[in-house]
Scaffold this motif. Structure first.
Motif, PDB file in Angstrom:
ATOM      1  N   TYR A 183      33.104  46.288  29.686  1.00 25.71           N
ATOM      2  CA  TYR A 183      34.176  46.848  29.971  1.00 25.71           C
ATOM      3  C   TYR A 183      34.947  45.947  31.030  1.00 25.71           C
ATOM      4  CZ  TYR A 183      32.785  51.124  27.778  1.00 25.71           C
ATOM      5  OH  TYR A 183      32.521  52.107  26.873  1.00 25.71           O
ATOM      6  N   TRP A 184      36.114  46.145  31.142  1.00 26.34           N
ATOM      7  CA  TRP A 184      37.012  45.290  31.989  1.00 26.34           C
ATOM      8  C   TRP A 184      37.992  45.766  32.755  1.00 26.34           C
ATOM      9  CZ3 TRP A 184      35.023  40.179  31.682  1.00 26.34           C
ATOM     10  CH2 TRP A 184      34.329  39.855  30.787  1.00 26.34           C
ATOM     11  N   PHE A 185      38.145  45.438  33.859  1.00 23.08           N
ATOM     12  CA  PHE A 185      39.259  46.123  35.017  1.00 23.08           C
ATOM     13  C   PHE A 185      39.573  44.983  35.784  1.00 23.08           C
ATOM     14  CE2 PHE A 185      35.478  46.696  37.454  1.00 23.08           C
ATOM     15  CZ  PHE A 185      35.990  46.588  38.810  1.00 23.08           C
ATOM     16  N   THR A 186      40.971  45.009  36.235  1.00 19.33           N
ATOM     17  CA  THR A 186      41.609  43.953  37.190  1.00 19.33           C
ATOM     18  C   THR A 186      41.477  44.277  38.549  1.00 19.33           C
ATOM     19  OG1 THR A 186      43.080  43.367  35.310  1.00 19.33           O
ATOM     20  CG2 THR A 186      43.695  42.601  37.476  1.00 19.33           C
ATOM     21  N   ILE A 187      41.028  43.775  39.438  1.00 19.01           N
ATOM     22  CA  ILE A 187      41.044  44.112  40.874  1.00 19.01           C
ATOM     23  C   ILE A 187      42.018  43.150  41.638  1.00 19.01           C
ATOM     24  CG2 ILE A 187      39.057  42.236  41.602  1.00 19.01           C
ATOM     25  CD1 ILE A 187      38.055  44.554  43.464  1.00 19.01           C
ATOM     26  N   GLN A 188      42.780  43.804  42.621  1.00 21.72           N
ATOM     27  CA  GLN A 188      43.953  43.100  43.525  1.00 21.72           C
ATOM     28  C   GLN A 188      43.464  42.918  44.725  1.00 21.72           C
ATOM     29  OE1 GLN A 188      46.823  42.484  41.369  1.00 21.72           O
ATOM     30  NE2 GLN A 188      45.966  43.596  39.606  1.00 21.72           N
ATOM     31  N   ASN A 189      44.420  41.783  45.204  1.00 21.87           N
ATOM     32  CA  ASN A 189      43.920  41.581  46.611  1.00 21.87           C
ATOM     33  C   ASN A 189      45.027  42.331  47.329  1.00 21.87           C
ATOM     34  OD1 ASN A 189      43.469  40.308  49.120  1.00 21.87           O
ATOM     35  ND2 ASN A 189      44.834  38.591  48.674  1.00 21.87           N
ATOM     36  N   LEU A 207      30.635  53.588  36.535  1.00 20.67           N
ATOM     37  CA  LEU A 207      29.556  53.126  37.157  1.00 20.67           C
ATOM     38  C   LEU A 207      29.339  54.016  38.360  1.00 20.67           C
ATOM     39  CD1 LEU A 207      30.295  49.383  36.993  1.00 20.67           C
ATOM     40  CD2 LEU A 207      28.681  50.642  35.763  1.00 20.67           C
ATOM     41  N   GLY A 208      30.137  54.734  39.158  1.00 20.30           N
ATOM     42  CA  GLY A 208      29.941  55.510  40.135  1.00 20.30           C
ATOM     43  C   GLY A 208      29.807  54.349  41.547  1.00 20.30           C
ATOM     44  N   LEU A 209      30.763  53.483  41.179  1.00 21.07           N
ATOM     45  CA  LEU A 209      30.586  52.273  42.408  1.00 21.07           C
ATOM     46  C   LEU A 209      32.003  51.903  42.710  1.00 21.07           C
ATOM     47  CD1 LEU A 209      27.968  49.893  40.858  1.00 21.07           C
ATOM     48  CD2 LEU A 209      27.511  51.657  42.657  1.00 21.07           C
ATOM     49  N   PHE A 210      32.196  51.526  44.201  1.00 28.63           N
ATOM     50  CA  PHE A 210      33.403  50.997  44.732  1.00 28.63           C
ATOM     51  C   PHE A 210      33.436  49.475  44.727  1.00 28.63           C
ATOM     52  CE2 PHE A 210      32.967  55.285  46.023  1.00 28.63           C
ATOM     53  CZ  PHE A 210      34.103  55.814  46.148  1.00 28.63           C
ATOM     54  N   PHE A 211      34.598  48.988  44.482  1.00 30.73           N
ATOM     55  CA  PHE A 211      34.594  47.291  44.452  1.00 30.73           C
ATOM     56  C   PHE A 211      35.689  47.117  45.495  1.00 30.73           C
ATOM     57  CE2 PHE A 211      32.567  48.575  40.657  1.00 30.73           C
ATOM     58  CZ  PHE A 211      31.794  47.241  40.426  1.00 30.73           C
ATOM     59  N   LYS A 212      35.864  45.982  46.138  1.00 31.64           N
ATOM     60  CA  LYS A 212      36.932  45.579  47.019  1.00 31.64           C
ATOM     61  C   LYS A 212      36.844  43.965  46.835  1.00 31.64           C
ATOM     62  CE  LYS A 212      39.015  46.427  51.221  1.00 31.64           C
ATOM     63  NZ  LYS A 212      38.918  46.956  52.545  1.00 31.64           N
ATOM     64  N   MET A 213      38.302  43.335  46.736  1.00 28.92           N
ATOM     65  CA  MET A 213      38.430  41.857  46.415  1.00 28.92           C
ATOM     66  C   MET A 213      38.164  41.241  47.932  1.00 28.92           C
ATOM     67  SD  MET A 213      41.497  39.542  45.455  1.00 28.92           S
ATOM     68  CE  MET A 213      41.232  39.669  43.688  1.00 28.92           C
ATOM     69  N   LEU A 214      37.323  40.162  47.974  1.00 31.09           N
ATOM     70  CA  LEU A 214      37.062  39.302  49.288  1.00 31.09           C
ATOM     71  C   LEU A 214      38.080  38.196  48.896  1.00 31.09           C
ATOM     72  CD1 LEU A 214      35.574  38.964  51.868  1.00 31.09           C
ATOM     73  CD2 LEU A 214      33.787  37.727  50.339  1.00 31.09           C
ATOM     74  N   HIS A 215      38.932  38.151  49.342  1.00 24.17           N
ATOM     75  CA  HIS A 215      40.062  36.997  49.305  1.00 24.17           C
ATOM     76  C   HIS A 215      39.721  35.839  49.936  1.00 24.17           C
ATOM     77  CE1 HIS A 215      43.768  34.885  48.154  1.00 24.17           C
ATOM     78  NE2 HIS A 215      43.813  34.724  49.206  1.00 24.17           N
ATOM     79  N   ILE A 216      39.331  34.580  49.218  1.00 20.98           N
ATOM     80  CA  ILE A 216      39.063  33.244  49.928  1.00 20.98           C
ATOM     81  C   ILE A 216      40.252  32.549  49.926  1.00 20.98           C
ATOM     82  CG2 ILE A 216      37.686  31.304  49.516  1.00 20.98           C
ATOM     83  CD1 ILE A 216      35.761  32.843  47.675  1.00 20.98           C
ATOM     84  N   PRO A 217      40.634  32.020  51.229  1.00 24.69           N
ATOM     85  CA  PRO A 217      41.785  31.171  51.362  1.00 24.69           C
ATOM     86  C   PRO A 217      41.716  29.793  50.656  1.00 24.69           C
ATOM     87  CG  PRO A 217      41.050  31.910  53.404  1.00 24.69           C
ATOM     88  CD  PRO A 217      39.930  32.355  52.473  1.00 24.69           C
TER      89      PRO A 217
END
Length: 141
Positions: A106-112, A122-132
């Motif tokens: 499965y796929w999803f798009t995560i935004q900055n 999944l019952g999980l939380f995700f967050k983007m770690l933006h790398i400059p």
């Protein structure tokens, strides 16, 4: 000092042990986002990593393994307080996961956008770690 041929040991003299390490050469302190969990900050410190920029360097050095092995989150990650951090230089990133029971991808798009994303399957939380991206910023000027 070892005996070097042609009398080079007399020319070179004794070593001064003053060659700076990579850490000593750094002109700026690394950047770790405030929302990074304390356990991640501690792991980075234990590994001698000062910021997300160094994670980017590690990714470049091991690009094949990075892409093939995927991301294994640290123990206890995936809660709202400690989301699984997805590193990216881009404004968004497509993230895939395999269903544990059916092995379906499965796929999803995560935004900055500083939001935390909950994946119900999944019952999980995700967050983007933006790398400059210094190269992109320099090209924009």
């Amino acid at each position: 000092m070892a005996n070097l041929p042609f009398g080079l040991d007399k020319i070179l003299g004794e070593p001064d042990q003053l060659i700076p390490t990579d850490r000593e050469r750094k002109s700026t302190k690394g950047y770790i986002p405030e929302f990074a969990p304390d356990d991640l900050k501690k792991e980075m410190e234990d590994l001698g990593i000062d910021g997300v920029e160094e994670l980017d360097e590690l990714e470049e050095k091991n690009m094949e393994g990075y892409n093939n092995l995927g991301l294994v989150p640290p123990e206890g990650a995936g809660t709202f307080a400690s989301p699984i951090l997805i590193p990216s230089r881009e404004d968004n990133r497509v993230v895939g996961y395999s269903d544990p029971s059916t092995h379906t991808l499965y796929w999803f798009t995560i935004q900055n956008d500083e939001n935390t994303y909950y994946i119900k399957d999944l019952g999980l939380f995700f967050k983007m770690l933006h790398i400059p991206d210094d190269d992109a910023a320099a090209a924009a000027h």
